[in-house]
Design a protein around this motif. Structure first.
Motif, PDB file in Angstrom:
ATOM      1  N   VAL A   1      -4.194  -4.995  10.839  1.00 41.16           N
ATOM      2  CA  VAL A   1      -2.758  -5.054  10.592  1.00 41.16           C
ATOM      3  C   VAL A   1      -2.293  -3.940   9.671  1.00 41.16           C
ATOM      4  O   VAL A   1      -1.166  -3.450   9.793  1.00 41.16           O
ATOM      5  N   VAL A   2      -3.148  -3.484   8.737  1.00 38.89           N
ATOM      6  CA  VAL A   2      -2.739  -2.439   7.794  1.00 38.89           C
ATOM      7  C   VAL A   2      -3.099  -1.077   8.395  1.00 38.89           C
ATOM      8  O   VAL A   2      -4.142  -0.503   8.122  1.00 38.89           O
ATOM      9  N   ARG A   3      -2.227  -0.585   9.253  1.00 44.33           N
ATOM     10  CA  ARG A   3      -2.399   0.739   9.840  1.00 44.33           C
ATOM     11  C   ARG A   3      -1.019   1.247  10.223  1.00 44.33           C
ATOM     12  O   ARG A   3      -0.108   0.472  10.487  1.00 44.33           O
ATOM     13  N   TRP A   4      -0.859   2.550  10.278  1.00 47.59           N
ATOM     14  CA  TRP A   4       0.482   3.124  10.430  1.00 47.59           C
ATOM     15  C   TRP A   4       1.174   2.735  11.734  1.00 47.59           C
ATOM     16  O   TRP A   4       2.389   2.660  11.788  1.00 47.59           O
ATOM     17  N   ASN A   5       0.407   2.507  12.810  1.00 46.02           N
ATOM     18  CA  ASN A   5       1.052   2.196  14.087  1.00 46.02           C
ATOM     19  C   ASN A   5       1.292   0.713  14.292  1.00 46.02           C
ATOM     20  O   ASN A   5       1.592   0.268  15.397  1.00 46.02           O
ATOM     21  N   THR A   6       1.183  -0.064  13.219  1.00 48.70           N
ATOM     22  CA  THR A   6       1.536  -1.479  13.306  1.00 48.70           C
ATOM     23  C   THR A   6       3.056  -1.617  13.258  1.00 48.70           C
ATOM     24  O   THR A   6       3.775  -0.652  13.018  1.00 48.70           O
ATOM     25  N   SER A   7       3.555  -2.811  13.511  1.00 49.86           N
ATOM     26  CA  SER A   7       4.982  -3.085  13.353  1.00 49.86           C
ATOM     27  C   SER A   7       5.162  -4.013  12.158  1.00 49.86           C
ATOM     28  O   SER A   7       4.438  -4.996  12.016  1.00 49.86           O
ATOM     29  N   LEU A   8       6.134  -3.688  11.339  1.00 44.88           N
ATOM     30  CA  LEU A   8       6.480  -4.532  10.202  1.00 44.88           C
ATOM     31  C   LEU A   8       7.730  -5.321  10.533  1.00 44.88           C
ATOM     32  O   LEU A   8       8.512  -4.934  11.414  1.00 44.88           O
ATOM     33  N   VAL A   9       7.929  -6.431   9.841  1.00 39.37           N
ATOM     34  CA  VAL A   9       9.152  -7.200  10.015  1.00 39.37           C
ATOM     35  C   VAL A   9       9.834  -7.353   8.662  1.00 39.37           C
ATOM     36  O   VAL A   9       9.205  -7.228   7.607  1.00 39.37           O
ATOM     37  N   TRP A  10      11.132  -7.625   8.709  1.00 39.41           N
ATOM     38  CA  TRP A  10      11.856  -7.866   7.469  1.00 39.41           C
ATOM     39  C   TRP A  10      11.311  -9.124   6.809  1.00 39.41           C
ATOM     40  O   TRP A  10      11.084 -10.129   7.466  1.00 39.41           O
ATOM     41  N   LYS A  11      11.130  -9.042   5.505  1.00 39.32           N
ATOM     42  CA  LYS A  11      10.581 -10.192   4.790  1.00 39.32           C
ATOM     43  C   LYS A  11      11.533 -11.374   4.862  1.00 39.32           C
ATOM     44  O   LYS A  11      11.114 -12.519   5.069  1.00 39.32           O
TER      45      LYS A  11
ATOM     46  N   ASP B   1      12.599  -0.525  -4.141  1.00 33.33           N
ATOM     47  CA  ASP B   1      11.704  -1.669  -3.950  1.00 33.33           C
ATOM     48  C   ASP B   1      11.480  -1.970  -2.469  1.00 33.33           C
ATOM     49  O   ASP B   1      11.613  -3.090  -2.002  1.00 33.33           O
ATOM     50  N   LYS B   2      11.116  -0.916  -1.723  1.00 40.89           N
ATOM     51  CA  LYS B   2      10.929  -1.074  -0.275  1.00 40.89           C
ATOM     52  C   LYS B   2       9.862  -2.102   0.060  1.00 40.89           C
ATOM     53  O   LYS B   2       9.947  -2.797   1.073  1.00 40.89           O
ATOM     54  N   HIS B   3       8.861  -2.208  -0.804  1.00 46.34           N
ATOM     55  CA  HIS B   3       7.782  -3.151  -0.502  1.00 46.34           C
ATOM     56  C   HIS B   3       8.258  -4.601  -0.569  1.00 46.34           C
ATOM     57  O   HIS B   3       7.601  -5.492  -0.051  1.00 46.34           O
ATOM     58  N   LEU B   4       9.412  -4.817  -1.180  1.00 48.84           N
ATOM     59  CA  LEU B   4       9.946  -6.180  -1.231  1.00 48.84           C
ATOM     60  C   LEU B   4      10.729  -6.535   0.033  1.00 48.84           C
ATOM     61  O   LEU B   4      11.042  -7.698   0.267  1.00 48.84           O
TER      62      LEU B   4
ATOM     63  N   GLN C   1       0.841  -1.193   0.000  1.00 48.52           N
ATOM     64  CA  GLN C   1       0.000   0.000   0.000  1.00 48.52           C
ATOM     65  C   GLN C   1       0.888   1.261   0.000  1.00 48.52           C
ATOM     66  O   GLN C   1       1.775   1.402   0.844  1.00 48.52           O
ATOM     67  N   PRO C   2       0.675   2.172  -0.940  1.00 49.49           N
ATOM     68  CA  PRO C   2       1.503   3.392  -1.025  1.00 49.49           C
ATOM     69  C   PRO C   2       1.537   4.173   0.285  1.00 49.49           C
ATOM     70  O   PRO C   2       2.587   4.692   0.682  1.00 49.49           O
ATOM     71  N   SER C   3       0.412   4.241   0.987  1.00 49.36           N
ATOM     72  CA  SER C   3       0.372   4.997   2.236  1.00 49.36           C
ATOM     73  C   SER C   3       1.259   4.358   3.298  1.00 49.36           C
ATOM     74  O   SER C   3       1.910   5.047   4.088  1.00 49.36           O
ATOM     75  N   MET C   4       1.303   3.021   3.304  1.00 52.71           N
ATOM     76  CA  MET C   4       2.141   2.334   4.277  1.00 52.71           C
ATOM     77  C   MET C   4       3.622   2.483   3.933  1.00 52.71           C
ATOM     78  O   MET C   4       4.457   2.663   4.812  1.00 52.71           O
TER      79      MET C   4
END
Length: 345
Positions: free
Chosen positions: A228-238, A285-288, A202-205
């Protein structure tokens, strides 16, 4: 002797799971939850056949009552009216204790968000405490973070422990059994290459990552929420097989990511100072690179086992609903520590 419990706004049954983990002989007198999928998940884990029911039209009698009325309206943006809103359902719990439980429970536990005792909503808390005192309870309140109980999730919650004043028992939050925080990688999927469909696209994320509004989890995740798709969530490295942790120079023990964490220098990035957010805007390619937590990982981070999750998974509950069930629950290990102190286990 069995401990008779009642779970109001019972969710997926974290209190029962905590008691069973501690070896307590539990008799679930009733479980009250209005969300059908939460009831489905609860029945799957505990082999029950409860039906969805509203806390508004229920009565019974028990030893221990646990309730966690909806907390959304106690957030900073939530409603603040004692006569309206979802969170006001705690008033129904007070009615049940006052009029419908004879005798009143020995113990009552109320869990809610930290905002409950903030300036905007403190009158809700004070109202509850005064009512419980009038019912004959002594109340103890503390803020607990699951980081202190072995779980790498920064989840602060307010717990109010109420003990009937004819019971010879005092509660002390200071003596709860703490546990060292486990490495986050222990809670992530075993095979990162097999995870599909969780990429951040998602571009916003992606923008929120660039600005640092959304964090990349290194040692622990932010509070797991219902979405899970909200700005204050935590992401992990793929591909989190691509990082490791240096040992401390003093004793050789591994540091769980809080210091000296580095990534191998390939298409990702090199050393990352623990005090800084990675400058990922320089990487294409940040989304990757990043993904969301899976539902299984969220259940693990709430203290449930893979066996629990697999039973629920068989019920074909929608993906987004599984996130909601995890986000609405209570961390099992925090409850275990509370029950150990409350029940002298």
């Amino acid at each position: 002797m069995k401990l008779k419990i009642l779970e109001l706004f019972g969710g997926i049954g974290a209190p029962r799971k905590a008691l069973e983990n501690l070896g307590v002989d539990v008799k679930s007198i009733d479980y009250v939850e209005i969300l059908p999928y939460a009831v489905t998940a609860y029945n799957a884990m505990y082999d029950n056949n409860y039906k969805p029911q509203s806390v508004l039209d229920w009565n019974i009698n028990v030893d221990l009552l646990i309730h966690g009325s909806p907390c959304q309206d106690f957030s900073n943006a939530g409603k603040n009216d004692l006569k309206s809103g979802r969170s006001i359902l705690y008033e129904r719990t007070l009615e049940i204790i006052d009029r419908e439980l004879k005798p009143r429970p020995k113990y009552v536990i109320w869990e809610n968000v930290k905002g409950l005792i903030g300036k905007k909503h403190i009158k809700h808390y004070q109202h509850y405490i005064k009512k419980m005192e009038s019912f004959g309870y002594i109340n103890y309140t503390g803020i607990l973070n699951s980081l202190d109980f072995g779980i790498p999730q920064n989840r602060e919650r307010v717990f109010t422990i109420s003990i009937r004043n004819d019971i010879s028992k005092w509660f002390n939050f200071e003596v709860l059994r703490k546990r060292p925080m486990q490495p986050l990688i222990n809670f992530l999927e075993d095979n990162p290459q097999a995870i599909d469909g969780y990429d951040v696209v998602q571009p916003s994320m992606i923008k929120s990552i660039e600005t640092g509004k959304t964090t990349i989890a290194m040692t622990y995740v932010n509070t797991i929420t219902t979405k899970v798709v909200r700005w204050n969530t935590s992401l992990v490295w793929k591909d989190y097989t691509n990082f490791y942790v240096y040992p401390r120079g003093t004793d050789g023990k591994l540091i769980n990511g809080s210091h000296n964490r580095a990534w191998k220098e390939d298409k990702y990035i090199g050393c990352i100072p623990a005090s800084k957010i990675p400058q990922i805007s320089k990487i294409e390619d940040k989304h990757l690179l990043f993904r969301y937590l899976t539902q299984r990982e969220c259940f693990r981070l709430m203290g449930f086992t893979d066996e629990d999750f697999d039973k629920i998974l068989l019920k074909k509950i929608p993906k987004n609903t599984l996130y909601k069930l995890a986000g609405n629950s209570i961390v099992v290990q925090v409850l275990e520590a509370i029950f150990e102190e409350l029940l002298d286990l």
